[in-house]
Design an enzyme around this catalytic site. Structure first.
Site, PDB file in Angstrom:
ATOM      1  N   GLU A  17      67.164  26.421  31.264  1.00  0.00           N
ATOM      2  CA  GLU A  17      67.450  24.996  31.102  1.00  0.00           C
ATOM      3  C   GLU A  17      68.430  24.451  32.138  1.00  0.00           C
ATOM      4  O   GLU A  17      68.279  23.334  32.608  1.00  0.00           O
ATOM      5  CB  GLU A  17      68.037  24.696  29.707  1.00  0.00           C
ATOM      6  CG  GLU A  17      67.097  24.926  28.568  1.00  0.00           C
ATOM      7  CD  GLU A  17      67.359  26.237  27.884  1.00  0.00           C
ATOM      8  OE1 GLU A  17      67.149  26.320  26.677  1.00  0.00           O
ATOM      9  OE2 GLU A  17      67.786  27.192  28.560  1.00  0.00           O
ATOM     10  N   ASP A 103      66.501  28.809  25.696  1.00  0.00           N
ATOM     11  CA  ASP A 103      67.259  29.343  24.566  1.00  0.00           C
ATOM     12  C   ASP A 103      66.355  29.783  23.425  1.00  0.00           C
ATOM     13  O   ASP A 103      65.276  29.223  23.197  1.00  0.00           O
ATOM     14  CB  ASP A 103      68.251  28.293  24.052  1.00  0.00           C
ATOM     15  CG  ASP A 103      69.361  28.026  25.052  1.00  0.00           C
ATOM     16  OD1 ASP A 103      69.653  28.920  25.864  1.00  0.00           O
ATOM     17  OD2 ASP A 103      69.927  26.919  25.025  1.00  0.00           O
ATOM     18  N   ASP A 105      65.965  29.353  20.233  1.00  0.00           N
ATOM     19  CA  ASP A 105      66.016  28.590  18.992  1.00  0.00           C
ATOM     20  C   ASP A 105      64.835  27.621  19.019  1.00  0.00           C
ATOM     21  O   ASP A 105      64.027  27.636  19.941  1.00  0.00           O
ATOM     22  CB  ASP A 105      67.359  27.856  18.830  1.00  0.00           C
ATOM     23  CG  ASP A 105      67.678  26.913  19.973  1.00  0.00           C
ATOM     24  OD1 ASP A 105      66.779  26.642  20.801  1.00  0.00           O
ATOM     25  OD2 ASP A 105      68.825  26.445  20.065  1.00  0.00           O
ATOM     26  N   GLU A 107      64.577  24.409  19.528  1.00  0.00           N
ATOM     27  CA  GLU A 107      64.532  23.478  20.645  1.00  0.00           C
ATOM     28  C   GLU A 107      64.215  24.201  21.944  1.00  0.00           C
ATOM     29  O   GLU A 107      63.448  23.709  22.777  1.00  0.00           O
ATOM     30  CB  GLU A 107      65.858  22.722  20.759  1.00  0.00           C
ATOM     31  CG  GLU A 107      65.783  21.521  21.667  1.00  0.00           C
ATOM     32  CD  GLU A 107      67.026  20.657  21.600  1.00  0.00           C
ATOM     33  OE1 GLU A 107      67.090  19.686  22.363  1.00  0.00           O
ATOM     34  OE2 GLU A 107      67.923  20.954  20.797  1.00  0.00           O
ATOM     35  N   TYR A 336      75.249  33.253  22.623  1.00  0.00           N
ATOM     36  CA  TYR A 336      74.726  31.903  22.403  1.00  0.00           C
ATOM     37  C   TYR A 336      75.514  31.187  21.310  1.00  0.00           C
ATOM     38  O   TYR A 336      75.777  31.742  20.245  1.00  0.00           O
ATOM     39  CB  TYR A 336      73.246  31.981  22.024  1.00  0.00           C
ATOM     40  CG  TYR A 336      72.547  30.648  22.013  1.00  0.00           C
ATOM     41  CD1 TYR A 336      72.629  29.792  23.104  1.00  0.00           C
ATOM     42  CD2 TYR A 336      71.787  30.254  20.915  1.00  0.00           C
ATOM     43  CE1 TYR A 336      71.987  28.575  23.106  1.00  0.00           C
ATOM     44  CE2 TYR A 336      71.126  29.036  20.915  1.00  0.00           C
ATOM     45  CZ  TYR A 336      71.234  28.201  22.004  1.00  0.00           C
ATOM     46  OH  TYR A 336      70.600  26.988  22.005  1.00  0.00           O
ATOM     47  N   ARG A 338      74.916  28.264  19.638  1.00  0.00           N
ATOM     48  CA  ARG A 338      74.275  27.520  18.544  1.00  0.00           C
ATOM     49  C   ARG A 338      73.658  28.524  17.585  1.00  0.00           C
ATOM     50  O   ARG A 338      72.569  29.031  17.824  1.00  0.00           O
ATOM     51  CB  ARG A 338      73.219  26.556  19.088  1.00  0.00           C
ATOM     52  CG  ARG A 338      73.801  25.426  19.916  1.00  0.00           C
ATOM     53  CD  ARG A 338      72.745  24.407  20.309  1.00  0.00           C
ATOM     54  NE  ARG A 338      73.326  23.356  21.132  1.00  0.00           N
ATOM     55  CZ  ARG A 338      73.364  23.378  22.460  1.00  0.00           C
ATOM     56  NH1 ARG A 338      72.845  24.405  23.109  1.00  0.00           N
ATOM     57  NH2 ARG A 338      73.903  22.384  23.146  1.00  0.00           N
ATOM     58  N   HIS A 383      70.366  35.167  16.525  1.00  0.00           N
ATOM     59  CA  HIS A 383      70.441  36.433  15.810  1.00  0.00           C
ATOM     60  C   HIS A 383      71.861  36.950  15.616  1.00  0.00           C
ATOM     61  O   HIS A 383      72.064  37.917  14.888  1.00  0.00           O
ATOM     62  CB  HIS A 383      69.614  37.484  16.538  1.00  0.00           C
ATOM     63  CG  HIS A 383      68.161  37.154  16.581  1.00  0.00           C
ATOM     64  ND1 HIS A 383      67.407  36.946  15.461  1.00  0.00           N
ATOM     65  CD2 HIS A 383      67.318  36.980  17.632  1.00  0.00           C
ATOM     66  CE1 HIS A 383      66.160  36.680  15.797  1.00  0.00           C
ATOM     67  NE2 HIS A 383      66.079  36.677  17.118  1.00  0.00           N
TER      68      HIS A 383
END
Length: 952
Positions: A17, A103, A105, A107, A336, A338, A383
């Site tokens: 990203e 990422d 997740d 999104e 990560y 989030r 995770h």
């Protein structure tokens, strides 16, 4: 072909990203890999109808979603990402494999899917996932890719469509009934409602007064050491067996709660009388109760607990916390950020336990590793907990970090290491002291103490508290060693008065906790939600407290009355469960969206709009019918709030005002504007009367003897001023338009005392003072920053407003003969001192500047926001403003674009030319492409995902 194997002539394209993330990962992969950033989302639903392709019309064009054909979304490539997409396509054309490394997740999965859909790769595609950016993690991710998770993509797409329907259907209702340019959102509206409800509680609150006694008791023994004090304090707990009333015994109405039967409410007179009656009392120890004390470590950070603790300990807002955490993650310092999980991998547990032994010794290491179960339902965002990256944790001193990066890393490191340490243990003791007063009443005092015999994890980390009066876990309270029956002397008895306080306003930290406790929205979006409601003017900050605006009261009032289900806390939480079921494959997206938008049945709601909005059925309601049936919404009633029998607060299109209805039917009432930043709970009847008593409206001053126009004095949003009324028929628009002369009142003038002569004097400005020897005109003027002289482009300040009318040509020339001062003649003393900044370690003060008050440490300046006040700003808020300013960096001047004709000139040093050439000729030289990539990266500093979960 194995994705990890090298080919003789090929290369692999890895897309992430952000540019910062790309730079870090590139260093771990080496030759054979091209790592490039998408710079967030490359494709999304259109933000305006103009972005929608021409083939779509009607509701599809307005919504960007085809609700009649299975809610098919209309995706468009963002205008500012088209050049980047062209670059990615060019790089892909030269690659043998594509790794989508966004990422892990929902999104991130959606971004990867959009990349695949837009780039249309003809080479093998791999989904590369990792939760930390270390060499080992990246190489393992390349060697073990997976397929795209379509369930996660579908779940994210459902959320996006849901939020689009909510925002684009409900927001226009607010435009029509409250004020233009407002917005509604699935989570932002519920978050706003929480803040408004807390303010309502404060407004309805009635304080109660209560008293008790505090005693200092002596044992009569000289202490052998500090562990056995000679005296201790105790508070009156009961009189004749009745418990003394405290704050928790009173309701919000200021009265004792119904259940407080065996409770004694002392007032000041009774408390002082009891002190007098206990003056000669002999006290003794009635009981000593000792219990073991044990405190276990706090779980490692997840997103929300990190935001809360960074707010308490570092003074960061949720947005600032996530900005710093994103930077730490992208540069390989933490995992990560989030995440809903508190789990640590075996590698992380081993690293934490190794540091416990190394830094604190084996005595602080438990026999078995500690595990933490997630308290968040449907935890799925990542995770692992937020922790230092790698299989060996770097201590803060080893990182080379500084400033806010260092402080947040240190917080995460300490919390992670402490989570693998032993419990803190000790003893808690409660001592009861009693005696009988001279009038026969039995009085009992109570004291509690805590001794920590082994600090365990508290040696490394102590969690903060939202309540500034709360006692932290590592705080000890030592009591003397006494036994039942020991005599005690009352060295001092003091009556103490108390008053109940209204519930505290939410801070960013406590609002995050409340949203998570109620299971509303996703924790990863809370920072952007809070940022949105502040930017939309629904909420403003007073210190660290979140204060709702009067505008938010009107918005929430409308939503509660006519869209009740959409802002119902339980309903919003159940929607979150439904979306998780879709992600798990337990529910289908399209049928669920149909129920939400059209209601039960085949595309139609089963009941009326009121029922769909507020009914108790298990159906999702019918949003379409709700926003269509607006006849029952009375815009004036929605925005009106009664203050007293004859005073009403109204939220108008230009802001809030207080109104007293006219006693004469048909006549306009009396009105007064309310300051934008007045907390709603401070608008009392007395203040409303005071505002109405201030001069308002137009004050006719008389005619201008030259023009014959009527002159009036008015009170505007930027202060009082005088102006002229132009004759009817005077053109107000077009090239022949005539603007009325206007001038602000001087500081020495008042709206209700300004005269016609004053107005004529003000409107005479700018006044021609004369001409200098070169024939250049000198004028005296009143400006935004005070009175000044102007000669051509050279301006000089005057020392007083009166000088504008009295300064002579000789005096003006004398002023211009002096060297021009840069800045002020002498530095004004600071308005407030805040202490030393934790980053620069320099003293921070509040000063008054040209653009208003600002905080500075001598190196960085940050203007106070509209919700900050000099009198109430805290040191933490000052440090936060400076931290945000440092993070933004210096303001860059915008370079002028090169003319279109020059785009073809072969000058790779020219930013515009290089970028356009790379976009148009994707097969051009590699050096040109790389140069364009570098420029694009520089221009697009947004490293994180930019789309928030809430629409509107």
């Amino acid at each position: 072909m194995s994705p990890s194997s090298e080919t003789a002539h090929g290369q692999r394209l890895v897309i992430v990203e952000s540019p910062a993330k790309a730079k870090t990962i590139k260093g771990y992969l080496g030759p054979g890999y091209i790592v490039e950033a998408s710079v967030g989302h490359i494709r999304d639903l259109p933000s305006t109808a103009a972005e929608v392709p021409d083939k779509y019309t009607g509701e599809v064009r307005r919504l960007g979603v085809d609700v009649d054909h299975d809610f098919a979304p209309i995706y468009v490539v963002n205008a500012d990402k088209k050049s980047q997409v062209s670059k990615l396509k060019s790089l892909l054309a030269e690659s043998d494999e594509l790794f989508l490394a966004t990422d892990e997740d929902r999104e991130g999965e959606a971004i990867a899917w959009h990349l695949q859909q837009v780039l249309k790769p003809k080479v093998p595609v791999h989904r590369m996932v990792f939760h930390e950016i270390t060499k080992t993690a990246i190489q393992e991710a390349v060697a073990n890719p997976r397929e795209l998770n379509q369930r996660l993509v579908d779940a994210q797409e459902t959320r996006r469509i849901l939020d689009r329907l909510y925002g684009f259907e409900v927001s226009p209702v607010l435009w029509k009934k409250v004020m233009p340019k407002l917005s509604a959102g699935r989570v932002q509206s519920v978050a706003t409602r929480l803040v408004v409800e807390r303010e309502r509680e404060r407004m309805a609150f009635r304080s109660a007064s209560y008293w008790d006694l505090v005693g200092t008791f002596g044992t009569g023994r000289t202490p052998a050491d500090a562990a056995n004090p000679e005296t201790f304090g105790a508070r009156l707990s009961a009189v004749d067996g009745k418990r003394i009333a405290s704050g928790r015994d009173f309701g919000s109405d200021g009265r004792l709660k119904a259940g407080s039967v065996n409770t004694l409410h002392l007032d000041e007179q009774a408390a002082r009388a009891l002190v007098a009656a206990l003056e000669q009392t002999a006290f003794s120890v009635r009981s000593v109760e000792s219990k073991p004390y044990r405190r276990s470590p706090y779980a490692p950070f997840r997103t929300t607990t990190l935001q809360q603790e960074a707010s308490r300990k570092l003074g960061f807002g949720a947005k600032r916390t996530m900005q710093v955490a994103q930077k730490l993650y992208e540069n390989g310092f933490i995992t990560y950020m989030r995440t809903d999980s508190t789990t640590l991998s075996e590698t992380a547990v081993a690293a934490a336990r190794a540091q416990v032994t190394q830094l604190y010794g084996a005595d602080y290491l438990p026999d078995a590793p500690r595990t933490y179960a997630s308290k968040v339902k449907n935890a799925q965002e990542a995770h692992e907990a937020v922790r230092p990256s790698g299989d060996r944790f770097r201590t803060p001193a080893e990182t080379g970090l500084s400033g806010d990066d260092f402080r947040l890393y240190e917080l995460i490191w300490m919390r992670t290491v402490a989570s693998q340490m032993k419990d803190a243990v000790g003893q808690s003791v409660t001592v009861k002291v009693g005696g009988r007063s001279s009038d026969g009443r039995d009085a009992e005092f109570s004291a509690s103490g805590k001794i920590i015999t082994f600090h365990g994890f508290l040696k490394a980390y102590v969690e903060g508290a939202d309540d500034p009066n709360a006692e932290l876990d590592d705080r000890e309270r030592r009591l003397p060693q006494v036994a039942e029956g020991d005599p005690l002397a009352a060295e001092q008895l003091t009556p103490e008065g108390h008053a109940t306080k209204p519930p505290a306003r939410y801070t960013e930290a406590s609002l995050v906790k409340e949203l998570e406790d109620r299971e509303i929205g996703r924790p990863s979006t809370y920072a952007s939600i809070i940022d949105t409601i502040i930017n939309r003017r629904y909420v403003f900050k007073k210190g660290t407290a979140l204060v709702p605006s009067f505008l938010s009261f009107a918005v929430v009032n409308l939503l509660e009355k006519h869209f009740g289900r959409l802002v119902d806390y339980d309903f919003t939480a159940r929607m979150e469960d439904d979306l998780d079921r879709i992600a798990a494959g337990e529910a289908q997206s399209v049928p669920w969206l149909k129920r939400f938008y059209f209601g039960e049945g085949e595309g139609h709601a089963t009941g009326g709009a009121a029922e769909a909005g507020n009914g108790d059925g298990d159906h999702l309601g019918g949003l379409k019918e709700l926003v269509t049936d607006l006849g029952a919404i009375d815009a004036r009633e929605i925005s009106s709030f009664r203050i007293s029998d004859d005073l009403t607060l109204r939220v108008g299109r230009y802001g809030p005002y207080v109104e007293r209805a006219s006693t004469v039917e048909g006549e306009p009432g009396q009105r007064a504007d309310i300051p934008d930043e007045l907390p709603p709970d401070e608008l009392t009847v007395e203040l409303a009367e005071e505002l109405l008593a201030k001069p308002s409206g137009d004050f006719e001053l008389g005619q201008d003897p030259v023009s014959g126009n009527q002159l009036v004095a008015k009170d505007g949003r930027y202060g009082p001023y005088v102006t002229e009324i132009l004759p009817e028929g005077t053109p107000k628009t077009g090239k022949n338009a005539v603007k009325p002369r206007t001038a602000s009142l001087l500081k020495s003038m008042a709206l209700d005392t300004v005269t016609l002569d004053d107005a004529l004097k003000l409107l005479s400005l700018p006044r021609v003072v004369g001409t200098d020897p070169e024939g250049v005109e000198i004028t005296a003027q009143n400006g935004r920053y005070g009175p000044y002289l102007k000669r051509g482009t050279d301006s000089r300040s005057l020392t007083s407003e009166e000088q504008m009318f009295t300064v002579t040509l000789e005096e003006a020339l004398a002023i211009y003969a002096q060297p021009k001062q840069r800045g002020r003649a002498a530095a004004a003393p600071p308005l407030k001192e805040l202490g030393n900044d934790p980053v620069s370690e320099r003293p921070v003060v509040v000063k008054d500047g040209r653009f208003g008050p600002y905080v500075t440490d001598g190196e960085t300046n940050a203007t106070l926001r509209k919700d900050d006040e000099v009198e109430t700003i805290t040191p933490e808020r000052g440090y936060e403003l400076l931290a945000e300013k440092r993070a933004r960096g210096p303001v860059k001047k915008t370079a002028k674009k090169a003319p279109a004709k020059k785009a073809a000139v072969k000058k790779t040093a020219t930013k515009t030319a290089a970028t356009k050439t790379a976009a148009a000729k994707t097969a051009a030289k590699t050096t040109t492409t790389k140069a364009a990539a570098k420029k694009t990266t520089t221009k697009k500093a947004a490293a994180s995902k930019t789309t928030t979960t809430d629409e509107g």
